[in-house]
Every structure is written in C-alpha cells, then in structure tokens.
Scaffold this active site. Structure first.
Site, PDB file in Angstrom:
ATOM      1  N   ASP A   1     -43.447 -13.290 -44.928  1.00  0.00           N
ATOM      2  CA  ASP A   1     -43.368 -12.042 -44.185  1.00  0.00           C
ATOM      3  C   ASP A   1     -41.947 -11.880 -43.623  1.00  0.00           C
ATOM      4  O   ASP A   1     -41.197 -12.859 -43.531  1.00  0.00           O
ATOM      5  CB  ASP A   1     -44.404 -12.095 -43.051  1.00  0.00           C
ATOM      6  CG  ASP A   1     -44.321 -10.887 -42.144  1.00  0.00           C
ATOM      7  OD1 ASP A   1     -44.478  -9.761 -42.661  1.00  0.00           O
ATOM      8  OD2 ASP A   1     -44.092 -11.058 -40.938  1.00  0.00           O
TER       9      ASP A   1
ATOM     10  N   ASP B   1     -40.646  -9.103 -40.646  1.00  0.00           N
ATOM     11  CA  ASP B   1     -40.511  -8.856 -39.207  1.00  0.00           C
ATOM     12  C   ASP B   1     -41.464  -9.743 -38.416  1.00  0.00           C
ATOM     13  O   ASP B   1     -42.671  -9.742 -38.639  1.00  0.00           O
ATOM     14  CB  ASP B   1     -40.779  -7.381 -38.889  1.00  0.00           C
ATOM     15  CG  ASP B   1     -40.111  -6.942 -37.587  1.00  0.00           C
ATOM     16  OD1 ASP B   1     -39.600  -7.812 -36.856  1.00  0.00           O
ATOM     17  OD2 ASP B   1     -40.101  -5.736 -37.303  1.00  0.00           O
TER      18      ASP B   1
ATOM     19  N   LYS C   1     -50.945  -5.993 -47.262  1.00  0.00           N
ATOM     20  CA  LYS C   1     -51.629  -6.982 -46.414  1.00  0.00           C
ATOM     21  C   LYS C   1     -52.417  -6.264 -45.316  1.00  0.00           C
ATOM     22  O   LYS C   1     -51.912  -5.295 -44.761  1.00  0.00           O
ATOM     23  CB  LYS C   1     -50.591  -7.920 -45.771  1.00  0.00           C
ATOM     24  CG  LYS C   1     -49.741  -8.696 -46.743  1.00  0.00           C
ATOM     25  CD  LYS C   1     -48.663  -9.528 -46.040  1.00  0.00           C
ATOM     26  CE  LYS C   1     -47.577  -8.675 -45.422  1.00  0.00           C
ATOM     27  NZ  LYS C   1     -46.465  -9.454 -44.849  1.00  0.00           N
TER      28      LYS C   1
ATOM     29  N   ASP D   1     -46.256 -14.354 -39.215  1.00  0.00           N
ATOM     30  CA  ASP D   1     -46.446 -14.470 -37.765  1.00  0.00           C
ATOM     31  C   ASP D   1     -47.684 -13.728 -37.275  1.00  0.00           C
ATOM     32  O   ASP D   1     -48.023 -13.813 -36.097  1.00  0.00           O
ATOM     33  CB  ASP D   1     -45.235 -13.881 -37.033  1.00  0.00           C
ATOM     34  CG  ASP D   1     -45.170 -12.365 -37.205  1.00  0.00           C
ATOM     35  OD1 ASP D   1     -44.996 -11.914 -38.365  1.00  0.00           O
ATOM     36  OD2 ASP D   1     -45.316 -11.628 -36.219  1.00  0.00           O
TER      37      ASP D   1
END
Length: 258
Positions: A11, A13, A184, A209
């Site tokens: 991922d 950000d 996602k 995250d």
C-alpha cells in the site's frame, strides 16, 4: 520477523508515506526488498494518477527508487479486469480522471456516452451532476456498473474529502444496482496484481496500514498480510477483529527480509 515471500504487494498512503510527510522506515524497507531481489508491486486504490506519476512522487519526495512498472493502480486493475471479460464489448462511459481514462484507452476501450457496455465510476474531482446523471441513465438502460474502489473518504490538506466510494454510492442509490467493485478490500485488484506478478498466492504478502482495506483484501483473496502500525489502524482496534493479520509490526524496520 523473517520473510519467506518472493513478492510484496504494498500500500502507499499510510505505509510508504503519510500525505506529503515521509515515513523514514519506508525507503529502507524497499531497499532491503530490492537488495534481496524480491518483486515489489505498489497496489493502490488511487485511480486518478498514472503509474509514472506515482513512481515519480515516490522517487522525488520520498527517496523510494522504483519504476512505473512497480505501480499497480485500481485504474490499471479495472482496465485489466474489463479486458479479461469484455470480449468485443469495448464501449465504456467513465466518471473519473486521466489515470482511469488512460488505462482503459490503453486496453483498447472506447470511451463514449453512446450505448456503452460498461459504466466505470472512480474518483473525479471535476465531477458534475450531469456526469453522474449520465452514468445513472446508462446503467438503468442496461450498461454494467463497475466501481474502482469503495473508499468513502481520502485525506488531503483540507481534511477527509469524499472518495471514489462516495460517488459510487450515489450512483448505486440512484440506479438501485450494486456495482462490481475492483479495488481493495475486494479481491479483483489482488487477482490482477497476482497475475501481473507471475507468482503464486503462497509467494506473496500484502503490506499495508489499514485493516479494513489492505488486510481484508488479503483475507478475501486468501493470501498472507503484514499490517504496519504507521498509518490508520491501531493495535487496539485490530485486536478486536475476528481474523487477525498474518503478521503485525510497529515499523517496517522490524521486518527482516530473507
């Protein structure tokens, strides 16, 4: 922790950076993967930017030295998915920005409001009532409804502004039709990323995250996950989840690459 994986789906950000702010562990993590000859693929729900733009941002602003082929956006996944199922049906109406439009055009889709086979809705910062009305009318007339990703909000300097999922929900409400979702936590983007990587499910891990997008995408697709607590999710929140991430670290510096 040590790694058995040959490929890393990562991922952006919250994992590689936080908005414009650097995450110091991120470039060190990517360098370790590159030195170990691991496959690195940034899997992002962002449909607005080209892979070239994303790679340049990582290089210029975050000291993460990667190429455009290391970037797999939900725009590319949407185009690849449609290319896989469309056959001769190549007419698409798009609510979205250049990243999405270019990805579809590069897969030989014609972008048109005239009797499209598909209506694809993604994030569009220049969206108008007329664009959304056209999408609704075309879906109600029989076009297949595709959504890039379900993110309700995205962070920018103004705060948590509406994301692609908010636009998609408006169209869904007005058509009473559920879209096929690509990004996602759905598994389509993971299927397309795995195909691009040339690896097997057992050889890859999803790094992110956000439990609700990154980890759930891994769970839905049946691959391992590595949750890093550098962004959205907290240990307290995740401890309450029925299905736990395969691996959890406070920093990517804690992850040993083999």
């Amino acid at each position: 922790m040590k790694s058995k994986y040959q490929g890393y789906f990562i991922d952006l950000d919250g994992t590689m950076y936080k908005g414009t702010k650097r995450i110091p562990a991120a470039p060190r993590f990517i360098k370790r993967l590159q030195d170990a000859k691991k496959k690195v693929l940034f899997v992002t729900n962002n449909s607005t930017r080209s892979p070239e733009f994303v790679a340049n941002n990582l290089i210029t602003n975050h000291e993460i030295n990667v190429k455009s082929e290391n970037v797999y956006t939900t725009a590319l996944a949407t185009a690849d998915y449609l290319d896989q199922i469309a056959g001769e049906k190549r007419r698409v109406y798009v609510v979205g920005e250049s990243g999405l439009r270019d990805a579809l055009t590069n897969c030989q889709f014609k972008i048109t409001a005239e009797k499209p086979d598909y209506v694809v809705v993604g994030l569009d910062s220049k969206v108008t009532y007329d664009k959304l009305a056209t999408a609704v009318l075309l879906i109600r007339a029989g076009a297949t409804f595709i959504g890039t990703n379900s993110d309700s909000n995205l962070p920018n300097q103004r705060g948590m502004v509406p994301g692609a999922g908010s636009l998609i929900k408006l169209v869904e409400y007005a058509t009473q039709k559920k879209p096929i979702m690509v990004g996602k936590p759905e598994k389509i983007i993971m299927e397309m990323a795995l195909k691009k990587s040339g690896l097997t499910k057992e050889q890859v891990v999803m790094v992110g995250d956000n439990y609700n997008t990154d980890v759930k995408a891994a769970i839905n697709f049946g691959i391992d996950s590595l949750l890093v607590y550098s962004g959205l999710s907290t240990r307290e929140e995740v401890s309450k989840e029925k299905i736990q991430p395969t691996h959890q670290v406070d920093s990517l510096d804690k992850w040993k690459v083999e």
